[in-house]
Design an enzyme around this catalytic site. Structure first.
Site, PDB file in Angstrom:
ATOM      1  N   HIS A 197      53.883  34.011  64.904  1.00 42.47           N
ATOM      2  CA  HIS A 197      54.296  32.952  63.979  1.00 42.47           C
ATOM      3  C   HIS A 197      55.475  32.114  64.501  1.00 42.47           C
ATOM      4  CE1 HIS A 197      51.693  35.185  61.448  1.00 42.47           C
ATOM      5  NE2 HIS A 197      52.573  35.977  60.872  1.00 42.47           N
ATOM      6  N   LYS A 230      44.852  38.020  63.588  1.00 43.41           N
ATOM      7  CA  LYS A 230      45.782  38.800  64.384  1.00 43.41           C
ATOM      8  C   LYS A 230      45.807  40.259  63.928  1.00 43.41           C
ATOM      9  CE  LYS A 230      50.213  38.645  61.985  1.00 43.41           C
ATOM     10  NZ  LYS A 230      51.011  39.789  61.974  1.00 43.41           N
ATOM     11  N   ASP A 269      55.188  41.620  65.119  1.00 42.59           N
ATOM     12  CA  ASP A 269      54.636  41.253  63.808  1.00 42.59           C
ATOM     13  C   ASP A 269      54.790  39.757  63.531  1.00 42.59           C
ATOM     14  OD1 ASP A 269      53.465  41.817  61.277  1.00 42.59           O
ATOM     15  OD2 ASP A 269      55.437  41.922  60.341  1.00 42.59           O
ATOM     16  N   HIS A 291      48.291  32.322  60.439  1.00 40.22           N
ATOM     17  CA  HIS A 291      48.343  31.582  59.160  1.00 40.22           C
ATOM     18  C   HIS A 291      49.552  30.638  59.095  1.00 40.22           C
ATOM     19  CE1 HIS A 291      51.136  34.744  57.787  1.00 40.22           C
ATOM     20  NE2 HIS A 291      51.463  33.948  56.785  1.00 40.22           N
ATOM     21  N   GLU A 319      63.218  37.950  55.187  1.00 40.70           N
ATOM     22  CA  GLU A 319      62.452  38.461  54.044  1.00 40.70           C
ATOM     23  C   GLU A 319      63.349  39.402  53.262  1.00 40.70           C
ATOM     24  OE1 GLU A 319      57.851  38.348  55.328  1.00 40.70           O
ATOM     25  OE2 GLU A 319      59.036  39.784  56.448  1.00 40.70           O
ATOM     26  N   LYS A 363      63.310  42.137  57.930  1.00 37.04           N
ATOM     27  CA  LYS A 363      62.993  42.612  56.581  1.00 37.04           C
ATOM     28  C   LYS A 363      64.296  43.099  55.945  1.00 37.04           C
ATOM     29  CE  LYS A 363      58.322  42.926  57.330  1.00 37.04           C
ATOM     30  NZ  LYS A 363      57.428  41.944  56.726  1.00 37.04           N
ATOM     31  N   ASP A 419      26.535  49.594  58.223  1.00 31.47           N
ATOM     32  CA  ASP A 419      27.565  50.071  59.144  1.00 31.47           C
ATOM     33  C   ASP A 419      27.663  49.080  60.308  1.00 31.47           C
ATOM     34  OD1 ASP A 419      28.976  51.471  61.094  1.00 31.47           O
ATOM     35  OD2 ASP A 419      28.240  53.403  60.319  1.00 31.47           O
TER      36      ASP A 419
END
Ligand code: BG6
Length: 463
Positions: free
Chosen positions: A234, A142, A229, A172, A210, A319, A89
Site C-alpha cells: 500500500h 495480496k 502487511d 485496494h 491505526e 497498529k 473442491d
C-alpha cells in the site's frame, strides 16, 4: 505488451464466495455497482460449501446489511437474480467441468480468486484444464509472495497459463478515490507541479496510523508484520502516485511510470529502519509468545532520479497508535530569513487518504496584531465539495469487469517493491516495545533527525 481484452465481462466467477473477504467487501461492492447500473453480467460463486442460489442470496443480503449499507429491495432483487453457485473442491478437476458448464457460451469471463495465494496455482491449472483461460481475466488478492523469490514463484504459477494482461492484482489502496486524486491534483494544477521536486521540497512524510491492534488476526499477522502487511504494497504504491512522472495515458502508461519510479528507489537501508511492537501484542491468540514481529515500522527511502535526489521519503505505519489516519505530507523548504521575518515555518501540502479524504495546504500568514507569522490551513474535505466516492473494491471490481487494468499492479511492480524492502527483511533490527496509544518507539523520532519532526496528522474535526 500483448493486446488487452477491454470488452465488458459477460460473467463474473468468484472462487471463495462463501469466505470472509466476500462477506466483508465483495457483496457490498457488487451491490453498489448494481445500484449504479454498472453490473451487467451473471455472477457464479464457487466454493466447497454446498449452497443453493437462494442460500447464497440470503448470505449476500445479510453480508451487505452487516456493513451498514442501506439495501433497496428492488436493487437487491436484480442483484440476487444474477447469483448462482457451483459447489466443489478446488483440487478436483470435476469442479472446473462444472464451472465450464455454468458459464457455457460466455466469451469474456472474469475469475476472481478470493482464496489464499497458495491455491492460485491449483485453480488456474484447473481453469486452464477446462479450457477456460484463453480470453479470461483473473483477479487476485495480496499477499503476492512474502519476499522477492516467493513473489516470482507465485507469478510463475499464474503465468504458466495466463499472459500478463490477463492478471489483475488488487492493491485496494489503488482503488481509493483519494489515492487516485493524487495524480489529478498534481497534474491538473499548474501551480503545483513546478514545486514538486528537490529544489522546493525538503522531505515527504507518509503516515499510516491505526488506532486499533491486531485483534483477532494474530494467526495471519504474526508471520507477516507491518512491513509486509502495508509498506511493501500500500504505502509504496502511494509513493508511486506521489512521485511518478506524468504518463501518456492508457493502462500501461500509468503503470510504466509507477514502475519506473520504483526502479529508481534505492534498496532500503536496515540502518534507517525502525521496528516496534506494542506492549500486549504477544498475548494475542495466534501470536508466538516470543514473537519478534513488528506492529510498527518506520523507514527512510531515497529516490535516485533527477526530480527527487536528496529528498528523503519517510514512512511510518503501525497498529495501536493514537489515531486512525493515513496521509502523505509534502514539506517544502523554509524561506530564507529576512530582516522583518527572522524565522518562518514551512509550507506543507497534505493528501489525506483516510479518514475523510481531502487535501490541505499549510500557508504562513501574518499573526493579527503581532509582527510574526502563524500557520493557517486551506483544508478541503472532498466530501464537502464532491459527490460520494465509490468504495475501493467497487471501483476495482468495476474496472476489472470493464477491462481497465490501470489501477492494478503489474508483475514488474510487485518485484520492484519487494526488491526495495528485501534488505530490511534480510537484516531486521530488533523490535522495540511501545505503549499502545503512543506514536511508536523513540527510534522513529531519531530516524527523522536533521529533517522536520514527524507531524501530528491532519485529522477530521470530529476525531
Ligand atoms: C490491509 C492490511 O491490507 O489493509 C490491514 O492487511 C490494514 O492490516 C488494512 O488494517 C488497512 O486498509 P484500510 O483501507 O482500512 O486503510
Amino acid at each position: 505488451m500483448v493486446a488487452q481484452n477491454a470488452s465488458t465481462a459477460d460473467v463474473l466467477v468468484i472462487f471463495g464466495i462463501t469466505g470472509d473477504l466476500a462477506r466483508k467487501m465483495t457483496f457490498r461492492s457488487l451491490y453498489r455497482l448494481e445500484r449504479r447500473g454498472l453490473l451487467e453480467c451473471p455472477i457464479v460463486g464457487v466454493a466447497l460449501d454446498d449452497w443453493s442460489a437462494e442460500t447464497l442470496a440470503e448470505h449476500a443480503r445479510a453480508a451487505i446489511e452487516a456493513t451498514g449499507e442501506p439495501v433497496d429491495d428492488e436493487v437487491f432483487a436484480r442483484f440476487a437474480a444474477r447469483l448462482s453457485m457451483v459447489s466443489g473442491d478446488f483440487a478436483d478437476a470435476a469442479t472446473y467441468t462444472k464451472v465450464a458448464a455454468a458459464i457455457k457460451g460466455r466469451t469474456d469471463p472474469v475469475f476472481y480468486l478470493e482464496i489464499p495465494p497458495s491455491l492460485f496455482g491449483r485453480v488456474v491449472d484447473g481453469l486452464a484444464g477446462a479450457g477456460l483461460t484463453d480470453n479470461a481475466r483473473v483477479v487476485v488478492e495480496k499477499p503476492f509472495g512474502h519476499d522477492l523469490s516467493s513473489a516470482k514463484a507465485l507469478n510463475d504459477q499464474l503465468s504458466a497459463h495466463l499472459q500478463e494482461w490477463q492478471i489483475y492484482r488488487i492493491d485496494h489502496f489503488l482503488g481509493k478515490e483519494p489515492a487516485m486524486d493524487i495524480r489529478y491534483i498534481r497534474f491538473s494544477n499548474s501551480i503545483i507541479e513546478p514545486l514538486w521536486n528537490r529544489d522546493r521540497i525538503e522531505a515527504v512524510q507518509i503516515t499510516m496510523a491505526e488506532n486499533f491492534g491486531v485483534e483477532d488476526r494474530g494467526h495471519f499477522y504474526d508471520p507477516v508484520g507491518a512491513l509486509r502487511d502495508v509498506v511493501q504494497n500500500h504505502l509504496l504504491q502511494l509513493i508511486g502516485l506521489i512521485a511518478a512522472e506524468p504518463s501518456s495515458g492508457g493502462p500501461d502508461g500509468f503503470r510504466d511510470k509507477r514502475v519506473e519510479l520504483f526502479k529508481s528507489i534505492r534498496p532500503a537501508d536496515p540502518a534507517q529502519y525502525v521496528r516496534g511492537q506494542y506492549a500486549g501484542y504477544r498475548e494475542i491468540d495466534g501470536v508466538a509468545p516470543d514473537s519478534q514481529t513488528e506492529t510498527f515500522t518506520a523507514l527512510k527511502l531515497h529516490i535516485d532520479n533527477w526530480r527527487w535526489s536528496g529528498v528523503p521519503f519517510f514512512i511510518r505505519a503501525g497498529k495501536a497508535l493514537p489515531v486512525r489516519a493515513t496521509e502523505i505530507r509534502v514539506i517544502f523548504k523554509r524561506p530564507p530569513p529576512l530582516p522583518f521575518l527572522p524565522k518562518t515555518e514551512q509550507n506543507e501540502f497534505i493528501f489525506r487518504i483516510d479518514p475523510s479524504p481531502g487535501v490541505d495546504f499549510i500557508l504562513q500568514a501574518k499573526e493579527s496584531g503581532a509582527d510574526t507569522t502563524r500557520a493557517v490551513n486551506l483544508g478541503l474535505v472532498f466530501a464537502d465539495e464532491m459527490a460520494a466516492a465509490p468504495e475501493p473494491y467497487e471501483r476495482l471490481l468495476g474496472d476489472a469487469m470493464h477491462g481497465d487494468s490501470s489501477q492494478f499492479i503489474r508483475e514488474d511492480g510487485v518485484e520492484e517493491t519487494w526488491r526495495i524492502v528485501e534488505p530490511l527483511l534480510e537484516s531486521p533490527p530488533p523490535v522495540e516495545v511501545y505503549q499502545p496509544g503512543s506514536w511508536g518507539p523513540p527510534g522513529a523520532n531519531a530516524l527523522v533527525a536533521g529533517y522536520p519532526a514527524w507531524r501530528q496528522p491532519w485529522l477530521p474535526a470530529h476525531q
